[in-house]
Design a protein around this motif. Structure first.
Motif, PDB file in Angstrom:
ATOM      1  N   GLN A 142      13.108   2.829 -14.960  1.00  0.00           N
ATOM      2  CA  GLN A 142      12.483   3.902 -15.736  1.00  0.00           C
ATOM      3  C   GLN A 142      11.618   3.357 -16.873  1.00  0.00           C
ATOM      4  O   GLN A 142      10.562   3.909 -17.169  1.00  0.00           O
ATOM      5  N   SER A 143      12.032   2.236 -17.502  1.00  0.00           N
ATOM      6  CA  SER A 143      11.220   1.695 -18.596  1.00  0.00           C
ATOM      7  C   SER A 143       9.923   1.086 -18.077  1.00  0.00           C
ATOM      8  O   SER A 143       8.866   1.200 -18.713  1.00  0.00           O
ATOM      9  N   ALA A 145       8.418   2.053 -15.256  1.00  0.00           N
ATOM     10  CA  ALA A 145       7.599   3.156 -14.753  1.00  0.00           C
ATOM     11  C   ALA A 145       6.859   3.851 -15.897  1.00  0.00           C
ATOM     12  O   ALA A 145       5.698   4.249 -15.748  1.00  0.00           O
ATOM     13  N   ARG A 146       7.529   3.966 -17.039  1.00  0.00           N
ATOM     14  CA  ARG A 146       6.930   4.667 -18.170  1.00  0.00           C
ATOM     15  C   ARG A 146       6.140   3.719 -19.077  1.00  0.00           C
ATOM     16  O   ARG A 146       5.129   4.099 -19.655  1.00  0.00           O
ATOM     17  N   LYS A 148       6.124   3.085 -21.961  1.00  0.00           N
ATOM     18  CA  LYS A 148       6.153   3.468 -23.372  1.00  0.00           C
ATOM     19  C   LYS A 148       7.382   2.931 -24.094  1.00  0.00           C
ATOM     20  O   LYS A 148       7.260   2.430 -25.229  1.00  0.00           O
ATOM     21  N   PRO A 149       8.596   2.979 -23.488  1.00  0.00           N
ATOM     22  CA  PRO A 149       9.756   2.429 -24.201  1.00  0.00           C
ATOM     23  C   PRO A 149       9.610   0.952 -24.540  1.00  0.00           C
ATOM     24  O   PRO A 149       9.984   0.525 -25.646  1.00  0.00           O
ATOM     25  N   SER A 197      14.898  11.386 -26.294  1.00  0.00           N
ATOM     26  CA  SER A 197      14.861  10.954 -24.895  1.00  0.00           C
ATOM     27  C   SER A 197      16.155  10.249 -24.499  1.00  0.00           C
ATOM     28  O   SER A 197      16.664  10.422 -23.385  1.00  0.00           O
TER      29      SER A 197
END
Length: 230
Positions: A142-143, A145-146, A148-149, A197
């Motif tokens: 998820q990090s 894929a995004r 942003k984190p 989040s």
């Protein structure tokens, strides 16, 4: 990159030096040491920040002597107020010291900030019998894929290296360490002051972790790794 920890820029962005996390982090260190029956008379923390972790550990191990090292004048100013007969703080780079040997050297959320982290970890080896590393596992499906984190961590708290469990353990082995024990710590589930989040992801992380801890960490993230090594 070390300039930001000395010139006040990091302190300006992170004025508490993450003291709010100290109780939780000390508990993780205490647990892995007790579970493995590690006996020790002294412990040194590298990158001790404002010193809160050592204060908490001194409550759990009242007969142990503690020394904290940090290169930040701002962090040292905060830590020095916590000095006691059992806890001392040094505004120095431990790696510049000669002839020091500790029973345990703890390295808690540090290596992701260090430009040459492999050289740093290799040099640390001679300073202690046991090492305790705590390493954030920023790499997850998820990090990535995004993104942003990861970029937020780079900007806000100075992470310049990113790990998953396998990469972190492999790096320690490559630096000559023997892994005694490791375990996940639920940093995004248990640390205070989490972002919205992270709070929204809390239940999915718990549910998947019950099914498969490795899968939960690799896909959803939100965990760190604590390692006991020699």
């Amino acid at each position: 990159m070390s300039e930001m920890y000395q010139d006040g820029k990091y302190a300006e962005a992170n004025p508490t030096w993450h003291e709010e996390d100290a109780v939780w982090k000390a508990q993780q260190i205490k647990s892995i040491l007790i579970d493995n029956g590690v006996k020790f008379e002294n412990l040194c923390e590298v990158g001790c920040g404002a010193g809160g972790i050592l204060v908490e550990l001194s409550k759990a191990f009242p007969d142990v002597r503690f020394t904290g090292y940090d290169i930040s004048p701002q962090a040292h100013e905060m830590a020095a107020r916590k000095k006691s007969s059992k806890i001392h703080f040094q505004l120095k780079d431990l790696l510049a010291e000669e002839g020091l040997q500790f029973d345990i050297v703890s390295v808690i959320d540090v290596i992701e900030h260090v430009e040459d982290y492999l050289g740093f970890v290799k040099k640390l080896k001679r300073y202690g019998t046991f090492k305790v590393f705590h390493i954030p596992l920023d790499l997850s499906v998820q990090s990535l894929a995004r993104m942003k984190p990861i970029m937020n961590l780079r900007k806000a708290v100075g992470h310049i290296h990113y790990f998953n469990k396998d990469l972190a353990l492999a790096a320690l082995v490559d630096c000559g360490y023997d892994i005694i024990d490791w375990r996940y710590t639920a940093s995004r589930l248990e640390l205070p002051n989490q972002a919205v989040s992270s709070r929204l992801m809390a239940n999915p992380r718990r549910w998947l972790h019950k099914v498969s801890p490795d899968l939960a960490v690799r896909i959803l993230g939100g965990y760190s790794l604590i390692v006991l090594a020699k």
